[in-house]
Write a protein that holds these residues in place. Structure first.
Motif, PDB file in Angstrom:
ATOM      1  N   ILE A  59       0.875  -1.180   0.000  1.00 43.09           N
ATOM      2  CA  ILE A  59       0.000   0.000   0.000  1.00 43.09           C
ATOM      3  C   ILE A  59       0.907   1.222   0.000  1.00 43.09           C
ATOM      4  N   ILE A  60       0.697   2.103  -0.959  1.00 45.54           N
ATOM      5  CA  ILE A  60       1.448   3.356  -0.993  1.00 45.54           C
ATOM      6  C   ILE A  60       0.484   4.456  -0.547  1.00 45.54           C
ATOM      7  N   SER A  61       0.892   5.264   0.404  1.00 46.44           N
ATOM      8  CA  SER A  61       0.026   6.368   0.837  1.00 46.44           C
ATOM      9  C   SER A  61       0.732   7.683   0.627  1.00 46.44           C
ATOM     10  N   VAL A  62      -0.020   8.614   0.091  1.00 41.24           N
ATOM     11  CA  VAL A  62       0.517   9.939  -0.171  1.00 41.24           C
ATOM     12  C   VAL A  62      -0.210  10.877   0.778  1.00 41.24           C
ATOM     13  N   VAL A  63       0.563  11.612   1.585  1.00 37.09           N
ATOM     14  CA  VAL A  63      -0.035  12.394   2.668  1.00 37.09           C
ATOM     15  C   VAL A  63       0.308  13.872   2.504  1.00 37.09           C
ATOM     16  N   GLY A  64      -0.650  14.743   2.799  1.00 36.30           N
ATOM     17  CA  GLY A  64      -0.383  16.183   2.778  1.00 36.30           C
ATOM     18  C   GLY A  64      -1.675  16.958   2.938  1.00 36.30           C
ATOM     19  N   LYS A  65      -1.666  17.906   3.874  1.00 36.17           N
ATOM     20  CA  LYS A  65      -2.856  18.714   4.105  1.00 36.17           C
ATOM     21  C   LYS A  65      -3.175  19.542   2.866  1.00 36.17           C
ATOM     22  N   GLY A  66      -2.132  19.877   2.093  1.00 37.64           N
ATOM     23  CA  GLY A  66      -2.316  20.683   0.891  1.00 37.64           C
ATOM     24  C   GLY A  66      -3.179  20.010  -0.173  1.00 37.64           C
ATOM     25  N   MET A  67      -3.427  18.709  -0.008  1.00 38.42           N
ATOM     26  CA  MET A  67      -4.261  18.010  -1.008  1.00 38.42           C
ATOM     27  C   MET A  67      -5.734  18.343  -0.836  1.00 38.42           C
ATOM     28  N   GLN A  68      -6.102  18.841   0.376  1.00 38.49           N
ATOM     29  CA  GLN A  68      -7.495  19.192   0.640  1.00 38.49           C
ATOM     30  C   GLN A  68      -7.942  20.236  -0.370  1.00 38.49           C
ATOM     31  N   GLY A  69      -8.909  19.851  -1.168  1.00 40.60           N
ATOM     32  CA  GLY A  69      -9.468  20.809  -2.110  1.00 40.60           C
ATOM     33  C   GLY A  69      -8.575  21.131  -3.296  1.00 40.60           C
ATOM     34  N   ALA A  70      -7.398  20.510  -3.388  1.00 39.04           N
ATOM     35  CA  ALA A  70      -6.534  20.776  -4.544  1.00 39.04           C
ATOM     36  C   ALA A  70      -7.004  19.909  -5.717  1.00 39.04           C
ATOM     37  N   VAL A  71      -7.484  20.583  -6.739  1.00 36.96           N
ATOM     38  CA  VAL A  71      -8.056  19.850  -7.874  1.00 36.96           C
ATOM     39  C   VAL A  71      -6.953  19.108  -8.620  1.00 36.96           C
TER      40      VAL A  71
END
Ligand code: ADP
Ligand code: ASP
Ligand code: MG
Length: 455
Positions: free
Chosen positions: A392-404
């Motif tokens: 399982i690869i997980s990509v994490v970052g608060k900046g993804m919220q709402g980033a189209v």
């Protein structure tokens, strides 16, 4: 301040860790130390337990443990202190040998016995670290976390009763701090309400540190390890990984939950409950490491870090009879939950004719048996199958919220490297996106995303 196994892997590292604790204390701080077993010792103990079960001779492992820990005492200069420490090591090894003999004679190795046997790793290392601090002229006391942390009896991965534990921690630790003593507490281990030794899961000393930190209302919780903090990905997989100066609790939790070994997945919970900052630092360099806080300054990067869970498996549950029948999914996950199986990711097709989910590879047979029991006829669930050996690869970052377009960007970066995706899931918080690839592709996928988003 928690020291991991590599931070106490030999006498020099014990001294180095003791000196950092003392330096921090001398700057006017109150310091509580948590320590893991010396690097490799927990595995040696598990090996000894399995050998005892098979009736094999364990004297070689006991001898190795003795010389490893004796060797680690080299920097306890005072003769009397050294001889007392060695005596205490001998006593612990005798006690360990008795537990191993028990396994040998009974021909039985329960999870309960295993927890008792692995507990010796931290009991030995905490003794040496405390005596090393004493030999530097400071007052220190070794404490077995048995008397501080209360859990249920789920051996191997026990759940903590926080209120009970916090009271015990504060009652025992605060008086020591007032007496200018540095307590050195065993990581990883605890005791059940019934008085049996339990453990908090592999890598659990990080969790001990935050439980103790929350119990004494610490100003900060420091996780001292062998890398310069939390990095953009595991530097052992991607050589261009670099340290992340700040992260939010939520980001760190997602990253740890999805496999970043640098933090035990539950470390952040007690810190959140008391809003205590967590710092992850290198025990052998002066770098600032990573500071984990409730809220972080805005970071222009969309993706902050990438993690991997290896040795996972996808299980597929399917059957045309599942369509439109309420409660099938509930029963699938109830069966797994009742058997203590942790599910990493879930996906249900819109046709409702199948549900797939990911579990640790070691839980595949247990999961399939639980499901066959829960769905004994083929009316609803017809087939249960699995693919072993996925990552399982997980990509994490608060900046993804709402980033189209984040997901689209990620998947095209991977597609360019010809990597096939087997399953996708996005956390509802939008702080992470996870997907599954075959194990041959895991490391390549990490490097492709790192290159596209973090370099
Ligand atoms: P300790 O013995 O101090 O508890 P661990 O081996 O449990 O240390 O954790 C540190 C290791 O975690 C690092 O050596 C590194 O290989 C691994 N790791 C995995 N993901 C990350 C990451 N994102 N950042 C830093 N280290 C990571
Ligand atoms: N010694 C335990 C382990 O190896 C706990 C820890 O290191 O945090 O899993
Ligand atoms: Mg660890």
């Amino acid at each position: 301040m928690k020291y991991g196994g590599t931070s106490v892997e030999n006498a020099e590292k014990f001294l180095n860790s003791a000196k950092i604790a003392i330096e921090t204390y001398n700057k006017g701080n109150e310091v509580v130390v948590i320590v893991s077993a010396m690097s490799g010792v927990t595995d040696m103990l598990l090996d000894a337990a399995n050998k005892s079960l098979k009736g094999e001779n364990i004297s070689q492992i006991i001898n190795e443990l003795r010389s490893k820990h004796f060797e680690a005492c080299k920097n306890i200069i005072d003769k009397e202190l050294l001889s007392n420490t060695k005596k205490s090591i001998e006593n612990l090894l005798l006690d360990l040998e008795k537990s191993l003999m028990g396994v040998h004679y009974l021909g039985e190795l329960s999870l309960r016995s295993k927890d008792r046997i692995v507990s010796f790793g931290e009991r030995l290392s905490s003794l040496i670290l405390s005596k090393t601090i004493q030999s530097q002229g400071l007052s220190s006391e070794k404490i077995d976390a048995f008397s501080l942390i209360v859990t249920n009896n789920m051996f191997g991965e026990a759940s903590v009763f926080f209120d009970k534990s916090y009271t015990k921690i504060s009652d025992s630790i605060s008086p020591l701090l007032k007496k200018d003593t540095i307590p050195v507490i065993t990581g990883f281990i605890a005791k059940s309400i019934d008085g049996d030794i339990t453990t908090l899961g592999r890598g659990g000393s990080d969790y001990t540190a935050s439980i103790v930190g929350a119990g004494i209302d610490a100003d900060e919780i420091w996780i001292m390890t062998d890398v310069d903090g939390i990095m953009t990905t595991n530097p052992k997989i991607c050589s261009s990984a670099y340290t992340i100066p700040e992260m939010s609790y939520l980001e760190a939790m997602e990253l740890a939950y999805f496999g970043a070994k640098v933090l035990h997945p539950r470390t952040i919970e007690p810190a959140i409950s008391k809003n205590i900052p967590v710092r992850v630092k290198n025990s052998t360099s002066d770098s600032l490491g990573t500071l984990i806080l409730k809220n972080t300054k805005k970071n222009h990067k969309v993706v902050k870090a990438i993690s991997i869970i290896e040795n996972a498996s996808i299980i597929y549950v399917s059957g045309a009879g599942m369509i439109g029948v309420p409660g099938v999914a509930a029963n699938v996950f109830k069966a797994l939950g009742d058997n203590n199986i942790n599910v990493y990711m879930i996906s249900q097709g819109s046709s409702e004719a199948n549900i797939s989910f990911v579990v640790s590879e070691k839980d595949v047979e247990k999961s399939e048996n639980a499901l066959r029991k829960a769905f004994p006829t083929k009316d609803l669930v017809r087939d249960i199958s699995h693919i072993k050996g996925v990552n399982i690869i997980s990509v994490v970052g608060k900046g993804m919220q709402g980033a189209v377009g984040t997901a689209a960007g990620l998947f095209s970066a991977i597609a360019k490297d010809n990597i096939n995706i087997l399953m996708i899931s996005q956390g509802s918080s939008e702080v992470s996106i996870s997907f599954v690839v075959s194990k041959e592709d895991g490391h390549r996928a990490i490097r492709a995303i790192h290159k596209a988003y973090l370099e």
